[in-house]
Design a protein around this motif. Sequence first.
Motif, mmCIF file in Angstrom:
data_model
loop_
_atom_site.group_PDB
_atom_site.id
_atom_site.type_symbol
_atom_site.label_atom_id
_atom_site.label_comp_id
_atom_site.label_asym_id
_atom_site.label_seq_id
_atom_site.Cartn_x
_atom_site.Cartn_y
_atom_site.Cartn_z
ATOM 1 N N SER A 1 0.972 -1.056 0.026
ATOM 2 C CA SER A 1 -0.036 0.074 -0.151
ATOM 3 C C SER A 1 0.821 1.268 -0.071
ATOM 4 C CB SER A 1 -0.893 -0.125 1.194
ATOM 5 O OG SER A 1 -0.197 0.268 2.474
ATOM 6 N N GLN A 2 1.960 1.106 0.699
ATOM 7 C CA GLN A 2 2.841 2.254 0.669
ATOM 8 C C GLN A 2 3.606 2.450 -0.712
ATOM 9 O OE1 GLN A 2 6.036 2.307 3.651
ATOM 10 N NE2 GLN A 2 6.789 3.985 2.949
ATOM 11 N N LEU A 3 4.219 1.600 -1.592
ATOM 12 C CA LEU A 3 4.676 1.731 -2.845
ATOM 13 C C LEU A 3 3.413 2.107 -3.842
ATOM 14 C CD1 LEU A 3 6.652 -1.583 -3.261
ATOM 15 C CD2 LEU A 3 7.454 0.839 -3.532
ATOM 16 N N ASP A 4 2.024 1.673 -3.466
ATOM 17 C CA ASP A 4 1.216 2.143 -4.441
ATOM 18 C C ASP A 4 0.939 3.577 -4.246
ATOM 19 O OD1 ASP A 4 -1.471 1.235 -5.847
ATOM 20 O OD2 ASP A 4 -2.157 2.289 -4.407
ATOM 21 N N ARG A 5 0.947 4.080 -2.930
ATOM 22 C CA ARG A 5 0.588 5.521 -3.032
ATOM 23 C C ARG A 5 1.742 6.362 -3.572
ATOM 24 N NH1 ARG A 5 -1.193 3.704 1.953
ATOM 25 N NH2 ARG A 5 0.940 3.956 3.081
ATOM 26 N N TRP A 6 3.045 5.832 -3.583
ATOM 27 C CA TRP A 6 4.187 6.524 -4.067
ATOM 28 C C TRP A 6 3.893 6.674 -5.520
ATOM 29 C CZ3 TRP A 6 7.949 4.646 -7.227
ATOM 30 C CH2 TRP A 6 9.093 5.600 -7.562
ATOM 31 N N TYR A 7 3.593 5.412 -6.029
ATOM 32 C CA TYR A 7 3.547 5.472 -7.564
ATOM 33 C C TYR A 7 2.276 6.437 -7.935
ATOM 34 C CZ TYR A 7 6.587 1.616 -8.631
ATOM 35 O OH TYR A 7 7.788 0.849 -9.189
ATOM 36 N N ARG A 8 1.316 6.204 -7.333
ATOM 37 C CA ARG A 8 0.023 7.206 -7.734
ATOM 38 C C ARG A 8 0.420 8.912 -7.561
ATOM 39 N NH1 ARG A 8 -4.216 3.795 -9.071
ATOM 40 N NH2 ARG A 8 -3.960 1.536 -8.484
ATOM 41 N N ASP A 9 0.980 8.921 -6.228
ATOM 42 C CA ASP A 9 1.298 10.325 -5.994
ATOM 43 C C ASP A 9 2.359 11.027 -6.987
ATOM 44 O OD1 ASP A 9 -0.444 10.225 -4.124
ATOM 45 O OD2 ASP A 9 0.913 9.965 -2.517
ATOM 46 N N ASN A 10 2.930 10.062 -7.741
ATOM 47 C CA ASN A 10 4.052 10.650 -8.826
ATOM 48 C C ASN A 10 3.879 10.420 -10.233
ATOM 49 O OD1 ASN A 10 6.556 11.578 -7.239
ATOM 50 N ND2 ASN A 10 5.716 9.848 -5.739
ATOM 51 N N ARG A 11 2.368 10.409 -10.624
ATOM 52 C CA ARG A 11 1.860 10.285 -11.852
ATOM 53 C C ARG A 11 2.354 11.506 -12.665
ATOM 54 N NH1 ARG A 11 -3.764 7.296 -11.655
ATOM 55 N NH2 ARG A 11 -3.490 5.248 -11.076
ATOM 56 N N PHE A 12 2.473 12.702 -11.950
ATOM 57 C CA PHE A 12 2.996 13.837 -12.695
ATOM 58 C C PHE A 12 4.268 14.480 -12.225
ATOM 59 C CE2 PHE A 12 -1.647 13.354 -13.574
ATOM 60 C CZ PHE A 12 -1.518 13.352 -14.893
ATOM 61 N N CYS A 13 5.087 14.698 -12.868
ATOM 62 C CA CYS A 13 6.149 15.509 -12.629
ATOM 63 C C CYS A 13 5.951 16.703 -11.415
ATOM 64 C CB CYS A 13 7.050 16.042 -13.754
ATOM 65 S SG CYS A 13 8.709 16.787 -13.333
ATOM 66 N N SER A 14 6.718 16.565 -10.446
ATOM 67 C CA SER A 14 6.346 17.814 -9.447
ATOM 68 C C SER A 14 7.266 19.067 -9.952
ATOM 69 C CB SER A 14 6.952 17.282 -8.130
ATOM 70 O OG SER A 14 8.290 17.145 -8.185
ATOM 71 N N ARG A 15 7.899 19.247 -10.784
ATOM 72 C CA ARG A 15 8.586 20.161 -11.282
ATOM 73 C C ARG A 15 8.284 20.869 -12.540
ATOM 74 N NH1 ARG A 15 14.565 18.624 -13.008
ATOM 75 N NH2 ARG A 15 15.092 18.435 -11.062
ATOM 76 N N CYS A 16 7.611 20.182 -13.500
ATOM 77 C CA CYS A 16 7.043 20.761 -14.777
ATOM 78 C C CYS A 16 5.552 20.175 -15.035
ATOM 79 C CB CYS A 16 7.866 20.521 -15.868
ATOM 80 S SG CYS A 16 7.826 18.816 -16.356
ATOM 81 N N GLY A 17 5.110 19.296 -14.263
ATOM 82 C CA GLY A 17 3.788 18.932 -14.446
ATOM 83 C C GLY A 17 3.616 17.946 -15.759
ATOM 84 N N TYR A 18 4.637 17.253 -16.462
ATOM 85 C CA TYR A 18 4.534 16.475 -17.412
ATOM 86 C C TYR A 18 4.019 14.963 -16.833
ATOM 87 C CZ TYR A 18 5.287 14.991 -22.380
ATOM 88 O OH TYR A 18 4.948 14.688 -23.437
ATOM 89 N N PRO A 19 3.368 14.608 -17.389
ATOM 90 C CA PRO A 19 3.118 12.702 -17.075
ATOM 91 C C PRO A 19 4.554 12.045 -17.044
ATOM 92 C CG PRO A 19 1.276 13.485 -18.668
ATOM 93 C CD PRO A 19 2.575 14.511 -18.772
ATOM 94 N N THR A 20 4.832 11.490 -15.974
ATOM 95 C CA THR A 20 5.719 10.750 -15.687
ATOM 96 C C THR A 20 5.813 9.329 -16.033
ATOM 97 O OG1 THR A 20 5.228 9.789 -13.439
ATOM 98 C CG2 THR A 20 6.621 11.793 -13.655
ATOM 99 N N GLU A 21 7.006 8.628 -16.422
ATOM 100 C CA GLU A 21 7.162 7.193 -16.958
ATOM 101 C C GLU A 21 7.779 6.242 -15.831
ATOM 102 O OE1 GLU A 21 8.898 7.521 -20.599
ATOM 103 O OE2 GLU A 21 7.292 8.427 -21.643
ATOM 104 N N LEU A 22 7.626 5.141 -15.667
ATOM 105 C CA LEU A 22 8.087 4.209 -14.776
ATOM 106 C C LEU A 22 9.617 3.861 -15.350
ATOM 107 C CD1 LEU A 22 5.571 1.569 -13.972
ATOM 108 C CD2 LEU A 22 6.053 3.473 -13.036
#
Length: 296
Positions: A118-139
């Motif tokens: 559940s902790q890993l899941d939250r981390w992935y979901r909270d980082n779907r977009f770049c915190s610097r520029c807002g662009y969608p992230t990739e794994l």
Amino acid sequence: MIQEIGEHVFRNEYVVCEPGARDYVLHYRDRGCLVRVVAHGKDAADAWAMGNEFLLPRVADFGRVPERLVYAFAIDDARFFLALDDEVAEPEGFTYEAINWLRYAEPEELLFAAVTGSQLDRWYRDNRFCSRCGYPTELGPRSREVVCPECAKITYPKICPGIICGIVDCSGERERIVLTRYNGRTTALWALVAGFTEIGEPLEDTVRREVMEEVGLSVKNLRFYKSQPWSFSDTLLVGFWAEVDGDDVIRVDHEELKEARWFDRDEIPLERTGDRVSMTGEMIEQFRLHGREVLK
């Protein structure tokens, strides 16, 4: 404690692999985990619910396999994958159960897997977009990271350090400990002073600050006890024993705590005697059984 899973071995190194039919799938929705309940214990909101048993779904259980499966970790030879899909086709007999319900469920290795996932899941979901520029992230292709293809920012999993402190007074014949109860909880168990570490703050200073803020006491002679991953709050908890220094009058921060008081060893409530999950429960029980010996 929750990370103590007997003879089983937790393997958290990232592995590039494809899911197989027998691999476990972890999917979360609304603070719940997809499980099949096989036995119900007693019902308790924030206390022991011993007797709950559950199973996690495997890839083969799904009529339609989730599309976004990412490797999480392994326990022994059993591999666990996170399903990052917003929705999955629930296998027959499986439902979403609250993570807090799972807190005291068995088997212990699947409990640890479900909570850690559940902790890993939250981390992935909270980082779907770049915190610097807002662009969608990739794994990341070879390790556990998310990458922004626009500005190249790399984000790794974050863990919040925090402390738990057993404040004791073993002067003379005394053997007593400060126990607290939090505000805003339906059934709040007695606990210890705890809090998160601030930026730039050593753990020892976190202890001193949190103790002063919550119960108005000064402490000395800090002793490290042990640490515990606590995925319920994305935290790595570090346990300390500390002795009260000077004035022993408790001044409660009522914004955070409902109450706090000194307990002699023979007054300590037995509500956490069966706690096999939390370091808080273990420390309280250690003091109840051994008193001043915990300081050695």
